[in-house]
Design a protein around this motif. Structure first.
Motif, PDB file in Angstrom:
ATOM      1  N   SER A  21       0.837  -1.132   0.071  1.00 37.90           N
ATOM      2  CA  SER A  21       0.179   0.088   0.067  1.00 37.90           C
ATOM      3  C   SER A  21       0.880   1.285  -0.089  1.00 37.90           C
ATOM      4  O   SER A  21       2.050   1.128   0.512  1.00 37.90           O
ATOM      5  N   CYS A  22       0.386   2.404  -0.603  1.00 37.96           N
ATOM      6  CA  CYS A  22       1.100   3.688  -0.710  1.00 37.96           C
ATOM      7  C   CYS A  22      -0.117   4.746  -0.295  1.00 37.96           C
ATOM      8  O   CYS A  22      -1.024   4.781  -0.903  1.00 37.96           O
ATOM      9  N   ALA A  23       0.117   5.238   0.829  1.00 44.47           N
ATOM     10  CA  ALA A  23      -0.540   6.401   1.278  1.00 44.47           C
ATOM     11  C   ALA A  23       0.180   7.636   0.904  1.00 44.47           C
ATOM     12  O   ALA A  23       0.935   8.093   1.261  1.00 44.47           O
ATOM     13  N   ALA A  24      -0.666   8.400   0.311  1.00 44.14           N
ATOM     14  CA  ALA A  24      -0.326   9.972  -0.206  1.00 44.14           C
ATOM     15  C   ALA A  24      -0.855  10.931   0.723  1.00 44.14           C
ATOM     16  O   ALA A  24      -2.115  11.154   0.927  1.00 44.14           O
ATOM     17  N   SER A  25      -0.054  12.190   0.581  1.00 43.79           N
ATOM     18  CA  SER A  25      -0.726  13.308   1.409  1.00 43.79           C
ATOM     19  C   SER A  25       0.305  14.378   0.970  1.00 43.79           C
ATOM     20  O   SER A  25       1.372  14.384   0.248  1.00 43.79           O
ATOM     21  N   GLY A  26      -0.448  15.709   0.863  1.00 43.75           N
ATOM     22  CA  GLY A  26       0.579  17.015   0.702  1.00 43.75           C
ATOM     23  C   GLY A  26       0.477  17.215  -0.962  1.00 43.75           C
ATOM     24  O   GLY A  26       0.977  18.232  -1.066  1.00 43.75           O
ATOM     25  N   PHE A  27      -0.516  16.637  -1.515  1.00 39.15           N
ATOM     26  CA  PHE A  27      -0.402  17.195  -2.956  1.00 39.15           C
ATOM     27  C   PHE A  27      -1.756  16.441  -3.533  1.00 39.15           C
ATOM     28  O   PHE A  27      -2.559  15.782  -2.974  1.00 39.15           O
TER      29      PHE A  27
END
Length: 118
Positions: A21-27
């Protein structure tokens, strides 16, 4: 602050499965194509799978086609890589990569180790 945080790596026997899994934030996640790369010791980084911003289009390296499945959830800003029928040659550090649809910038995660061994 831009972040891509991978999880789900580990040690698995040949023929087994893992889900990264890859959790993204800030964009703005839904403006980015998401790729999974991998790098084995002594080898160049290799593109494994890609998914379009909508999630409708995917692409895979020949070496993983039919075994790996990439998916994304734009509501949760996450992307997953389901890996089945794992082989020792799948052993590598796996990286999540976000590429802006207009080519403006890109972002990398820190990587997660996948080891396939008996």
């Amino acid at each position: 602050q831009v972040q891509l945080v991978e999880s789900g790596g580990g040690l698995v026997q040949p023929g087994g499965s893992l889900r990264l899994s890859c959790a993204a934030s800030g964009f703005t996640f839904n403006s980015y194509i998401i790729n999974w790369y991998r790098q084995a010791p002594g080898k160049e980084r290799e593109l494994v799978a890609s998914i379009s911003v909508s999630g409708r289009n995917t692409d895979y390296a020949d070496s993983v086609k039919g075994r790996f499945t990439i998916s994304r959830d734009n509501a949760k800003n996450t992307v997953s890589l389901q890996m089945n029928s794992l082989k020792p040659e799948d052993t590598a550090v796996y990286y999540c990569h976000a590429q802006n649809l207009l080519g403006r910038d890109d972002h990398w995660g820190q990587g997660t180790q996948v080891t396939v061994s008996s």
